[in-house]
Structures are given as structure tokens and as C-alpha cells.
Design a protein around this motif. Structure first.
Motif, PDB file in Angstrom:
ATOM      1  N   VAL A  19       0.882  -1.168   0.000  1.00 17.75           N
ATOM      2  CA  VAL A  19       0.000   0.000   0.000  1.00 17.75           C
ATOM      3  C   VAL A  19       0.920   1.218   0.000  1.00 17.75           C
ATOM      4  CG1 VAL A  19      -1.866   1.167   1.205  1.00 17.75           C
ATOM      5  CG2 VAL A  19      -1.717  -1.318   1.285  1.00 17.75           C
ATOM      6  N   ASN A  21       0.734   4.515   0.740  1.00 16.98           N
ATOM      7  CA  ASN A  21       0.818   5.559   1.765  1.00 16.98           C
ATOM      8  C   ASN A  21      -0.095   5.229   2.934  1.00 16.98           C
ATOM      9  OD1 ASN A  21      -1.868   6.706   1.215  1.00 16.98           O
ATOM     10  ND2 ASN A  21      -0.942   7.381  -0.711  1.00 16.98           N
ATOM     11  N   ASP A  24      -4.051   5.547   2.391  1.00 12.96           N
ATOM     12  CA  ASP A  24      -4.650   4.403   1.702  1.00 12.96           C
ATOM     13  C   ASP A  24      -4.682   3.174   2.606  1.00 12.96           C
ATOM     14  OD1 ASP A  24      -5.041   5.917  -0.555  1.00 12.96           O
ATOM     15  OD2 ASP A  24      -3.346   5.074  -1.672  1.00 12.96           O
ATOM     16  N   MET A  27      -7.554   3.600   5.040  1.00 10.15           N
ATOM     17  CA  MET A  27      -8.849   3.394   4.376  1.00 10.15           C
ATOM     18  C   MET A  27      -9.089   1.922   4.068  1.00 10.15           C
ATOM     19  SD  MET A  27      -9.472   6.739   1.956  1.00 10.15           S
ATOM     20  CE  MET A  27      -8.296   6.253   0.747  1.00 10.15           C
ATOM     21  N   LEU A  28      -8.069   1.206   3.605  1.00  9.94           N
ATOM     22  CA  LEU A  28      -8.222  -0.221   3.318  1.00  9.94           C
ATOM     23  C   LEU A  28      -8.498  -1.019   4.582  1.00  9.94           C
ATOM     24  CD1 LEU A  28      -5.439  -0.768   0.655  1.00  9.94           C
ATOM     25  CD2 LEU A  28      -7.898  -1.038   0.323  1.00  9.94           C
TER      26      LEU A  28
END
Length: 66
Positions: A19, A21, A24, A27-28
Motif C-alpha cells: 500500500v 501511503n 490508503d 482506508m483499506l
């Protein structure tokens, strides 16, 4: 944050290994709780609820954790 990439893991299994950053990755991770219907760990309940209410604006006026 100075890391080059981040990983998302569930039950000690890497779900996403690269991933780009921290935003992200966050959020994931949060989406995984909803998509896979994972219960919040009691130690992380307040942190995850903060993310839900303040960052993602999901039920911002209905706090359940004190």
C-alpha cells in the motif's frame, strides 16, 4: 511517516502487501472491517470509532464508546 510502503494484515495473514501511503492503508483497513464484517477489537474500539465518526463521517453524532 517515512515508510516506503504499508501492509494490511488480518489474523497474521497479509491481505495487501504494498500500500503506497498511510492514508490508503488506513482506508483499506477500515473498509476491511465492513467488507469482511470483522468486529472491532476491544483495545482498538475507541480508535476505530474515532476514525469512523470523525474521518469517515459515519454516524458522527452517535458515539457508543466512552
Amino acid at each position: 511517516m517515512t515508510a516506503g510502503h504499508y501492509m494490511i494484515a488480518e489474523d497474521q495473514t497479509i491481505v495487501s502487501g504494498s500500500v503506497p501511503n498511510v492514508v490508503d492503508a488506513l482506508m483499506l483497513m477500515f473498509a476491511a472491517y465492513y467488507c469482511v464484517n470483522i468486529s472491532y477489537r476491544s483495545e482498538l474500539g475507541a480508535t476505530l470509532e474515532f476514525l469512523q465518526r470523525c474521518l469517515f463521517k459515519i454516524n458522527p453524532d452517535k458515539w457508543t464508546t466512552v
